[in-house]
Scaffold this motif. Sequence first.
Motif, PDB file in Angstrom:
ATOM      1  N   SER A 108       0.831  -1.200   0.000  1.00  0.00           N
ATOM      2  CA  SER A 108       0.000   0.000   0.000  1.00  0.00           C
ATOM      3  C   SER A 108       0.865   1.249   0.000  1.00  0.00           C
ATOM      4  O   SER A 108       2.078   1.194   0.249  1.00  0.00           O
ATOM      5  CB  SER A 108      -0.896   0.008   1.252  1.00  0.00           C
ATOM      6  OG  SER A 108      -0.104   0.230   2.426  1.00  0.00           O
ATOM      7  N   TYR A 109       0.217   2.368  -0.269  1.00  0.00           N
ATOM      8  CA  TYR A 109       0.924   3.648  -0.241  1.00  0.00           C
ATOM      9  C   TYR A 109       1.588   3.880   1.112  1.00  0.00           C
ATOM     10  O   TYR A 109       2.754   4.283   1.188  1.00  0.00           O
ATOM     11  CB  TYR A 109      -0.054   4.784  -0.544  1.00  0.00           C
ATOM     12  CG  TYR A 109       0.477   6.155  -0.197  1.00  0.00           C
ATOM     13  CD1 TYR A 109       1.504   6.731  -0.941  1.00  0.00           C
ATOM     14  CD2 TYR A 109      -0.048   6.873   0.883  1.00  0.00           C
ATOM     15  CE1 TYR A 109       1.999   7.989  -0.623  1.00  0.00           C
ATOM     16  CE2 TYR A 109       0.436   8.132   1.198  1.00  0.00           C
ATOM     17  CZ  TYR A 109       1.464   8.685   0.441  1.00  0.00           C
ATOM     18  OH  TYR A 109       1.948   9.929   0.764  1.00  0.00           O
ATOM     19  N   GLU A 110       0.855   3.631   2.189  1.00  0.00           N
ATOM     20  CA  GLU A 110       1.410   3.850   3.521  1.00  0.00           C
ATOM     21  C   GLU A 110       2.635   2.977   3.770  1.00  0.00           C
ATOM     22  O   GLU A 110       3.632   3.427   4.349  1.00  0.00           O
ATOM     23  CB  GLU A 110       0.353   3.579   4.598  1.00  0.00           C
ATOM     24  CG  GLU A 110      -0.792   4.580   4.615  1.00  0.00           C
ATOM     25  CD  GLU A 110      -1.998   4.096   3.818  1.00  0.00           C
ATOM     26  OE1 GLU A 110      -1.786   3.515   2.726  1.00  0.00           O
ATOM     27  OE2 GLU A 110      -3.141   4.303   4.272  1.00  0.00           O
ATOM     28  N   GLU A 111       2.587   1.724   3.317  1.00  0.00           N
ATOM     29  CA  GLU A 111       3.724   0.815   3.507  1.00  0.00           C
ATOM     30  C   GLU A 111       4.934   1.279   2.690  1.00  0.00           C
ATOM     31  O   GLU A 111       6.074   1.218   3.168  1.00  0.00           O
ATOM     32  CB  GLU A 111       3.323  -0.600   3.117  1.00  0.00           C
ATOM     33  CG  GLU A 111       2.329  -1.230   4.081  1.00  0.00           C
ATOM     34  CD  GLU A 111       1.725  -2.528   3.557  1.00  0.00           C
ATOM     35  OE1 GLU A 111       1.089  -3.250   4.347  1.00  0.00           O
ATOM     36  OE2 GLU A 111       1.876  -2.810   2.343  1.00  0.00           O
ATOM     37  N   VAL A 112       4.695   1.738   1.469  1.00  0.00           N
ATOM     38  CA  VAL A 112       5.795   2.227   0.638  1.00  0.00           C
ATOM     39  C   VAL A 112       6.400   3.490   1.252  1.00  0.00           C
ATOM     40  O   VAL A 112       7.623   3.679   1.247  1.00  0.00           O
ATOM     41  CB  VAL A 112       5.314   2.484  -0.811  1.00  0.00           C
ATOM     42  CG1 VAL A 112       6.413   3.157  -1.638  1.00  0.00           C
ATOM     43  CG2 VAL A 112       4.892   1.170  -1.472  1.00  0.00           C
ATOM     44  N   ALA A 113       5.563   4.359   1.796  1.00  0.00           N
ATOM     45  CA  ALA A 113       6.063   5.565   2.457  1.00  0.00           C
ATOM     46  C   ALA A 113       6.962   5.200   3.634  1.00  0.00           C
ATOM     47  O   ALA A 113       8.053   5.778   3.805  1.00  0.00           O
ATOM     48  CB  ALA A 113       4.898   6.432   2.925  1.00  0.00           C
ATOM     49  N   GLU A 114       6.531   4.248   4.436  1.00  0.00           N
ATOM     50  CA  GLU A 114       7.342   3.817   5.580  1.00  0.00           C
ATOM     51  C   GLU A 114       8.674   3.234   5.106  1.00  0.00           C
ATOM     52  O   GLU A 114       9.714   3.457   5.727  1.00  0.00           O
ATOM     53  CB  GLU A 114       6.577   2.772   6.405  1.00  0.00           C
ATOM     54  CG  GLU A 114       5.391   3.318   7.178  1.00  0.00           C
ATOM     55  CD  GLU A 114       5.806   4.117   8.404  1.00  0.00           C
ATOM     56  OE1 GLU A 114       6.997   4.075   8.788  1.00  0.00           O
ATOM     57  OE2 GLU A 114       4.936   4.794   8.986  1.00  0.00           O
ATOM     58  N   TRP A 115       8.643   2.482   4.023  1.00  0.00           N
ATOM     59  CA  TRP A 115       9.873   1.921   3.469  1.00  0.00           C
ATOM     60  C   TRP A 115      10.826   3.048   3.053  1.00  0.00           C
ATOM     61  O   TRP A 115      12.029   2.997   3.322  1.00  0.00           O
ATOM     62  CB  TRP A 115       9.560   1.021   2.279  1.00  0.00           C
ATOM     63  CG  TRP A 115      10.775   0.577   1.514  1.00  0.00           C
ATOM     64  CD1 TRP A 115      11.226   1.030   0.320  1.00  0.00           C
ATOM     65  CD2 TRP A 115      11.720  -0.420   1.937  1.00  0.00           C
ATOM     66  NE1 TRP A 115      12.380   0.394  -0.046  1.00  0.00           N
ATOM     67  CE2 TRP A 115      12.715  -0.505   0.931  1.00  0.00           C
ATOM     68  CE3 TRP A 115      11.814  -1.237   3.064  1.00  0.00           C
ATOM     69  CZ2 TRP A 115      13.786  -1.390   1.010  1.00  0.00           C
ATOM     70  CZ3 TRP A 115      12.901  -2.116   3.152  1.00  0.00           C
ATOM     71  CH2 TRP A 115      13.868  -2.182   2.136  1.00  0.00           C
ATOM     72  N   LEU A 116      10.289   4.070   2.404  1.00  0.00           N
ATOM     73  CA  LEU A 116      11.123   5.185   1.957  1.00  0.00           C
ATOM     74  C   LEU A 116      11.701   5.935   3.157  1.00  0.00           C
ATOM     75  O   LEU A 116      12.860   6.359   3.137  1.00  0.00           O
ATOM     76  CB  LEU A 116      10.307   6.131   1.083  1.00  0.00           C
ATOM     77  CG  LEU A 116      11.096   7.127   0.231  1.00  0.00           C
ATOM     78  CD1 LEU A 116      11.870   6.413  -0.877  1.00  0.00           C
ATOM     79  CD2 LEU A 116      10.179   8.176  -0.376  1.00  0.00           C
ATOM     80  N   TRP A 117      10.907   6.108   4.199  1.00  0.00           N
ATOM     81  CA  TRP A 117      11.363   6.851   5.371  1.00  0.00           C
ATOM     82  C   TRP A 117      12.409   6.104   6.178  1.00  0.00           C
ATOM     83  O   TRP A 117      13.387   6.689   6.629  1.00  0.00           O
ATOM     84  CB  TRP A 117      10.179   7.168   6.291  1.00  0.00           C
ATOM     85  CG  TRP A 117       9.178   8.115   5.726  1.00  0.00           C
ATOM     86  CD1 TRP A 117       9.390   9.060   4.757  1.00  0.00           C
ATOM     87  CD2 TRP A 117       7.798   8.223   6.086  1.00  0.00           C
ATOM     88  NE1 TRP A 117       8.227   9.737   4.488  1.00  0.00           N
ATOM     89  CE2 TRP A 117       7.228   9.246   5.293  1.00  0.00           C
ATOM     90  CE3 TRP A 117       6.986   7.556   6.994  1.00  0.00           C
ATOM     91  CZ2 TRP A 117       5.888   9.614   5.401  1.00  0.00           C
ATOM     92  CZ3 TRP A 117       5.644   7.915   7.098  1.00  0.00           C
ATOM     93  CH2 TRP A 117       5.104   8.939   6.306  1.00  0.00           C
ATOM     94  N   ALA A 379       0.265  15.595  -5.276  1.00  0.00           N
ATOM     95  CA  ALA A 379       0.725  16.337  -4.102  1.00  0.00           C
ATOM     96  C   ALA A 379       0.633  15.503  -2.829  1.00  0.00           C
ATOM     97  O   ALA A 379       1.560  15.507  -2.004  1.00  0.00           O
ATOM     98  CB  ALA A 379      -0.083  17.620  -3.950  1.00  0.00           C
ATOM     99  N   VAL A 380      -0.485  14.802  -2.645  1.00  0.00           N
ATOM    100  CA  VAL A 380      -0.638  13.976  -1.445  1.00  0.00           C
ATOM    101  C   VAL A 380       0.424  12.882  -1.436  1.00  0.00           C
ATOM    102  O   VAL A 380       1.076  12.629  -0.419  1.00  0.00           O
ATOM    103  CB  VAL A 380      -2.055  13.364  -1.385  1.00  0.00           C
ATOM    104  CG1 VAL A 380      -2.141  12.304  -0.294  1.00  0.00           C
ATOM    105  CG2 VAL A 380      -3.091  14.458  -1.154  1.00  0.00           C
ATOM    106  N   ALA A 381       0.609  12.229  -2.588  1.00  0.00           N
ATOM    107  CA  ALA A 381       1.598  11.152  -2.677  1.00  0.00           C
ATOM    108  C   ALA A 381       2.997  11.661  -2.390  1.00  0.00           C
ATOM    109  O   ALA A 381       3.746  11.079  -1.590  1.00  0.00           O
ATOM    110  CB  ALA A 381       1.542  10.512  -4.067  1.00  0.00           C
ATOM    111  N   ARG A 382       3.363  12.768  -3.020  1.00  0.00           N
ATOM    112  CA  ARG A 382       4.729  13.265  -2.938  1.00  0.00           C
ATOM    113  C   ARG A 382       5.070  13.834  -1.568  1.00  0.00           C
ATOM    114  O   ARG A 382       6.262  13.970  -1.232  1.00  0.00           O
ATOM    115  CB  ARG A 382       4.961  14.313  -4.036  1.00  0.00           C
ATOM    116  CG  ARG A 382       6.413  14.719  -4.271  1.00  0.00           C
ATOM    117  CD  ARG A 382       7.318  13.535  -4.592  1.00  0.00           C
ATOM    118  NE  ARG A 382       6.924  12.792  -5.742  1.00  0.00           N
ATOM    119  CZ  ARG A 382       7.262  13.063  -6.995  1.00  0.00           C
ATOM    120  NH1 ARG A 382       8.006  14.123  -7.257  1.00  0.00           N
ATOM    121  NH2 ARG A 382       6.875  12.279  -7.991  1.00  0.00           N
TER     122      ARG A 382
END
Length: 421
Positions: A108-117, A379-382
């Motif tokens: 999911s988007y949230e999981e990918v964001a956590e991976w990036l962070w 914008a929300v994604a980025r």
Amino acid sequence: MREHEPAPGHAERRLSTKEAAELLGVKPETVYAYVSRGRLSSRRAPGGRGSTLDAKEVEALARRNRRESAGSPGSGGELSVRTRLTFIDGHRYYFRGVDATELAARHSYEEVAEWLWTGRMRPGTTFTAPASSVEAARRAVDALPEHSGPIDRLRVAAVAAAIADPLRFDLTEEAVLGTARILIPTLVAALPPQRADHRDEGSLAQRLWGRLSGHPAGKVQLRVLDAALALLVDHDLAASTLAVRVAASARAHAYAAVSAGLGVIEGPLHGAASGLAHRLLEEVLDLGDAAPVIAQELRAGRRIPGLGHRLYPGEDPRARALFALLEEIPEAAPALAAARDIVATTARRAPLHANVDLALAVLTASFGMEPSAGETIFAVARTAGWIAHALEEYGERPLRMRPSGHYVGPKPPQRLPDRAT
């Protein structure tokens, strides 16, 4: 003491014109030109034979020339910033070394964001915001004029959320990540819903869908939006991301850094490009043929939106991934066909391929969304990527994002201007 003469006890290292030319990598004639334009100062050598130049001044000019050469068009070099986040290579791009399209297909988007962070996967993670943050953002957004666009609302929501957070100046990694997990759902919650029965529950994609479209969404539709968010999380040093890093370099807090990114993303060559592609796509759908629409764009001297990307020689991998998912949705078939017609028609003139803006346009046009919906998704994604870059920049030397200006104005000193009469 004569002008330009070093103080007693402070020997000044001087260079001959030949030595200065070698250090600068130019001909002696160019050194003379630098002196005549005021970029270097010279002094007659003892005995009156030739001139000498201040070594420190020459070395500083050499450094400036190298920076300018590295950033000049066609030099093969650009502003370079170390990052562990995104790597773009030919036809693919990677988040922390992992293929980004595969990540978006499986997480999911949230999981990918956590991976990036963090470089760690947190399965099942969701982002939620406290009522105080959402209430502050909604009050501020509700006060805006009716004609305000989505990026206007997101910018105001980010500022309101910042004011509601007294701990926003804490730049430790833990605090910034806490800010990110609150700010992103706050931005979504601040947007007006498209249906009266919309409820803020489920994944971020589900909550965002109800603010972009009045059409109900099934699992397949939500999967496409979620994948779009995940694919757009980051894309190396795009213009808005550079703005975020400049703000973070000055130690602006995370909300302010995101605000800097939102200020840049609204440009028609960045986040707003999907809206232009959406309008183009709708024209093709109305006429049933891309040729007259493309002809009109070319006649007006406009570039065709949704096509070409300077980082990819072929089709944008983000577009390719989204098109594959959209092919599973019957409602998207007409817009997909129109997009293919645009690509094929333009290919007669130039070998341009679809980019992510055209894919977003297919998504937004297929489900009755406004042309600006793609910009909102972007914008929300980025925002997650901006937070990741801000975190990296907080770990660097403060204020390092400070290029030197190359002054090309009148040579000083100039006469004071006359008083206006």
